[in-house]
Enzyme design. Structure first.
Site, PDB file in Angstrom:
ATOM      1  N   HIS A 307     109.530  42.112  78.626  1.00 15.57           N
ATOM      2  CA  HIS A 307     110.731  41.649  79.314  1.00 15.57           C
ATOM      3  C   HIS A 307     110.640  40.145  79.511  1.00 15.57           C
ATOM      4  O   HIS A 307     109.539  39.630  79.742  1.00 15.57           O
ATOM      5  CB  HIS A 307     110.892  42.341  80.681  1.00 15.57           C
ATOM      6  CG  HIS A 307     112.276  42.273  81.191  1.00 15.57           C
ATOM      7  ND1 HIS A 307     112.747  41.190  81.880  1.00 15.57           N
ATOM      8  CD2 HIS A 307     113.313  43.133  81.051  1.00 15.57           C
ATOM      9  CE1 HIS A 307     114.013  41.395  82.175  1.00 15.57           C
ATOM     10  NE2 HIS A 307     114.385  42.559  81.670  1.00 15.57           N
ATOM     11  N   ASP A 364     114.526  50.497  79.516  1.00 12.87           N
ATOM     12  CA  ASP A 364     115.043  51.201  78.340  1.00 12.87           C
ATOM     13  C   ASP A 364     114.049  52.184  77.751  1.00 12.87           C
ATOM     14  O   ASP A 364     114.398  53.017  76.925  1.00 12.87           O
ATOM     15  CB  ASP A 364     115.453  50.191  77.261  1.00 12.87           C
ATOM     16  CG  ASP A 364     116.721  49.473  77.659  1.00 12.87           C
ATOM     17  OD1 ASP A 364     117.551  50.096  78.327  1.00 12.87           O
ATOM     18  OD2 ASP A 364     116.873  48.293  77.317  1.00 12.87           O
TER      19      ASP A 364
HETATM   20  N1  CMC Z   1     106.181  44.582  70.921  1.00  6.92           N
HETATM   21  C1  CMC Z   1     105.200  43.787  70.442  1.00  6.92           C
HETATM   22  N2  CMC Z   1     105.016  42.496  70.780  1.00  6.92           N
HETATM   23  C2  CMC Z   1     105.869  41.985  71.670  1.00  6.92           C
HETATM   24  C3  CMC Z   1     106.927  42.745  72.222  1.00  6.92           C
HETATM   25  C4  CMC Z   1     107.060  44.101  71.822  1.00  6.92           C
HETATM   26  N3  CMC Z   1     108.036  44.850  72.330  1.00  6.92           N
HETATM   27  N4  CMC Z   1     107.634  41.973  73.086  1.00  6.92           N
HETATM   28  C5  CMC Z   1     107.043  40.763  73.061  1.00  6.92           C
HETATM   29  N5  CMC Z   1     105.979  40.758  72.218  1.00  6.92           N
HETATM   30  C6  CMC Z   1     105.042  39.642  71.978  1.00  6.92           C
HETATM   31  C7  CMC Z   1     105.674  38.591  71.078  1.00  6.92           C
HETATM   32  O1  CMC Z   1     105.367  38.832  69.720  1.00  6.92           O
HETATM   33  C8  CMC Z   1     105.004  37.327  71.599  1.00  6.92           C
HETATM   34  O2  CMC Z   1     103.694  37.300  71.101  1.00  6.92           O
HETATM   35  P1  CMC Z   1     102.975  35.865  70.768  1.00  6.92           P
HETATM   36  O3  CMC Z   1     102.887  35.152  72.080  1.00  6.92           O
HETATM   37  O4  CMC Z   1     101.641  36.220  70.191  1.00  6.92           O
HETATM   38  O5  CMC Z   1     103.877  35.180  69.781  1.00  6.92           O
HETATM   39  C9  CMC Z   1     104.901  37.569  73.120  1.00  6.92           C
HETATM   40  O6  CMC Z   1     104.832  39.004  73.246  1.00  6.92           O
HETATM   41  C10 CMC Z   1     106.081  37.031  73.922  1.00  6.92           C
HETATM   42  O7  CMC Z   1     107.288  37.595  73.359  1.00  6.92           O
HETATM   43  P2  CMC Z   1     108.672  36.835  73.231  1.00  6.92           P
HETATM   44  O8  CMC Z   1     109.453  37.456  72.145  1.00  6.92           O
HETATM   45  O9  CMC Z   1     108.401  35.348  73.161  1.00  6.92           O
HETATM   46  O10 CMC Z   1     109.282  37.138  74.660  1.00  6.92           O
HETATM   47  P3  CMC Z   1     110.814  37.025  75.045  1.00  6.92           P
HETATM   48  O11 CMC Z   1     110.829  36.804  76.517  1.00  6.92           O
HETATM   49  O12 CMC Z   1     111.503  36.024  74.184  1.00  6.92           O
HETATM   50  O13 CMC Z   1     111.425  38.480  74.670  1.00  6.92           O
HETATM   51  C11 CMC Z   1     112.057  40.746  74.821  1.00  6.92           C
HETATM   52  C12 CMC Z   1     111.623  39.490  75.606  1.00  6.92           C
HETATM   53  C13 CMC Z   1     112.508  41.815  75.824  1.00  6.92           C
HETATM   54  C14 CMC Z   1     113.260  40.400  73.921  1.00  6.92           C
HETATM   55  C15 CMC Z   1     110.875  41.257  73.980  1.00  6.92           C
HETATM   56  O14 CMC Z   1     109.811  41.622  74.830  1.00  6.92           O
HETATM   57  C16 CMC Z   1     111.239  42.416  73.053  1.00  6.92           C
HETATM   58  O15 CMC Z   1     111.688  42.172  71.929  1.00  6.92           O
HETATM   59  N6  CMC Z   1     111.085  43.704  73.530  1.00  6.92           N
HETATM   60  C17 CMC Z   1     111.551  44.857  72.763  1.00  6.92           C
HETATM   61  C18 CMC Z   1     113.049  45.039  72.968  1.00  6.92           C
HETATM   62  C19 CMC Z   1     113.385  45.603  74.327  1.00  6.92           C
HETATM   63  O16 CMC Z   1     112.767  46.548  74.799  1.00  6.92           O
HETATM   64  N7  CMC Z   1     114.422  45.027  74.962  1.00  6.92           N
HETATM   65  C20 CMC Z   1     114.945  45.517  76.251  1.00  6.92           C
HETATM   66  C21 CMC Z   1     114.701  44.573  77.360  1.00  6.92           C
HETATM   67  S1  CMC Z   1     114.963  45.385  78.972  1.00  6.92           S
HETATM   68  C22 CMC Z   1     116.671  45.747  79.014  1.00  6.92           C
HETATM   69  C23 CMC Z   1     117.484  44.546  79.221  1.00  6.92           C
HETATM   70  O17 CMC Z   1     117.461  43.994  80.343  1.00  6.92           O
HETATM   71  O18 CMC Z   1     118.185  44.151  78.266  1.00  6.92           O
END
Ligand code: CMC
Length: 422
Positions: A307, A364
């Site tokens: 998140h 989710d």
């Molecule tokens: N699986 C594997 N690795 C992950 C995941 C995941 N679900 N989420 C983040 N990471 C890793 C990412 O690769 C990165 O690694 P590194 O630092 O080595 O490059 C690190 O964790 C930080 O991730 P980010 O993408 O920079 O973080 P963000 O804040 O931009 O993204 C997120 C947040 C929710 C989009 C992401 O965690 C994700 O894609 N999760 C899966 C989709 C999901 O479940 N979304 C629903 C969110 S809750 C409902 C809502 O409020 O919408």
């Protein structure tokens, strides 16, 4: 005394005001930065940028706190009805007694949609994703209520649009499902409460009285409350930016629905179930998928994990996990995807990759399992999220309008070609 931060650029010192929120959150006010220094800030994905002050929702991602207008999400889920939370978010007060009765009644008597809207439904093929149908029909409401087009009109006009949206979205959502199924549409039943009426429009048969299962009704009420608002997320920020151009509330909410659709936001609930089913069909090897999620050369991510703001746990996931166990037990459902989900959760929570990056199951991860248990088809999951999030979008739009905020228009750092002859 006002605190300031100092910014040093090319030997010059600039003082920037430091602001503090009611929960001790701190912000450096850069609203005059460009005028004073000729510089802009760069923050791709707005990871550190506050786009507004707000009094609606407080969220502390480190401590896993979520409160609406001061009330904890735990208390609201325990004691409130979804429409009470909607009123709280939109109008700032938790309604009881006469206030609540009046609000409920007004909404109940606006649940019908114009009969001509059925012609629009008829134009969609059965293959239409219900989220596309939902956003199109919310925009179409502007055609039936053209007086809503100018949001600068008297507040009573805006209030009527708010009531119509809250009242009609469940009807439109249930009809988008019926369209996908190729089933005849059910009309709203004004003797039922908000949640029961939605269930009736989704699952009732025209020929018999639909029995509401109280366990299902309560689970759905809780799910809607859990999704009701989440401060400046992707869709709420979209609603505010679209509304800041003085687009109508219908148009702004429709944009929010589209922003919610993607799998990194609300679309994650559909993606979680699809992922769990894939893992199951592939033999249920959870470790293989944990390894894929960690592999930087593999685009696979664990859906329902991580998140942007929660870096400890998602309080909504904690509530929903409990509710999920209760619903499955009382409905006597043995869902094999839940076993995969549990194994995945256990494996990820003790894996250094996930621990170091503070990746925990989010709301989710469990919501899809409950939706499935209560008979909601996978493609409708994100529509359910939209139904829940509607009061939050409205509250964010209303706050932005009432504060007279300027049009949302970010800057950029141009890194393209310099001028060249053609
Ligand atoms: N699986 C594997 N690795 C992950 C995941 C995941 N679900 N989420 C983040 N990471 C890793 C990412 O690769 C990165 O690694 P590194 O630092 O080595 O490059 C690190 O964790 C930080 O991730 P980010 O993408 O920079 O973080 P963000 O804040 O931009 O993204 C997120 C947040 C929710 C989009 C992401 O965690 C994700 O894609 N999760 C899966 C989709 C999901 O479940 N979304 C629903 C969110 S809750 C409902 C809502 O409020 O919408």
């Amino acid at each position: 005394m006002t605190k300031t931060a100092e910014l040093h650029i090319d030997g010059k010192v600039y003082e920037l005001p430091v602001l503090e929120g009611t929960e001790g959150e701190k912000a450096i006010d850069i609203s005059k930065l460009r005028a004073q220094t000729g510089h802009i800030t760069l923050d791709i994905g707005f990871k550190n940028t506050g786009s507004t002050k707000s009094s609606i929702t407080f969220l502390d991602g480190e401590q896993g706190i979520l409160r609406h207008r001061g009330y904890s999400i735990e208390d609201l889920c325990d004691k409130a009805d979804f429409l009470q939370v909607a009123h709280l978010l939109i109008y700032g007060e938790y309604p009881t007694g006469e206030t609540y009765d009046k609000f409920k009644n007004t909404i109940t008597y606006h649940t019908l949609v114009h009969e001509d809207m059925r012609k629009i439904f008829d134009g969609f093929p059965a293959s239409a994703h219900p989220m596309g149908v939902l956003s199109s029909l919310v925009t179409s409401l502007t055609a039936f209520y053209p007086e809503s087009l100018d949001p600068t009109t008297a507040p009573e006009g805006v209030d009527l649009t708010i009531v119509r949206l809250l009242a009609k979205l469940p009807t439109i959502a249930a009809w988008s499902y019926k369209n996908e199924m190729g089933h005849p549409l059910n009309y709203p039943n004004n003797n039922l409460d908000y949640v029961s009426n939605f269930l009736q429009m989704m699952f009732g048969l025209r020929t018999e009285t639909y029995e509401i299962n109280p366990i299902v009704r309560d689970a759905l009420n809780k799910l809607l409350i859990l999704h009701a608002d989440h401060e400046q997320n992707c869709s709420a920020a979209t609603v505010r930016v679209v509304g800041s151009s003085q687009a109508s509330l219908y148009a702004s909410v429709s944009a929010g629905i589209n922003a919610l659709w993607g799998r990194l936001h609300g679309g994650a609930n559909q993606a979680v179930i699809e992922m769990l089913e894939n893992i199951m069909e592939d033999g249920g090897d959870v470790e293989k998928y944990i390894a894929k999620a960690k592999d930087k050369n593999d685009p696979f991510r664990l859906m329902g994990f991580g998140h942007r703001v929660y870096k400890n746990f998602d309080p909504r996931a904690r509530i929903i996990k409990k509710s999920c166990d209760e619903v499955l037990e009382s409905l006597g459902i043995n869902d094999p995807t839940l076993e995969i989900a549990k194994k995945l959760e256990e494996a990820a929570l003790k894996d250094d990759y996930f621990v170091d990056r503070k990746l925990f199951p989010n709301v989710d991860f469990y919501s899809g399992i409950i939706y499935r248990a209560i008979g909601i088809p996978t493609e409708m999951f994100t529509v359910m999220f939209a139904l829940g999030r509607l009061p939050g979008w409205i509250a964010q739009w209303k706050e932005m309008r009432e504060e007279g905020q300027p049009i949302g228009r970010p800057r950029q750092l141009y890194v393209g070609e310099n001028h060249r002859p053609l």
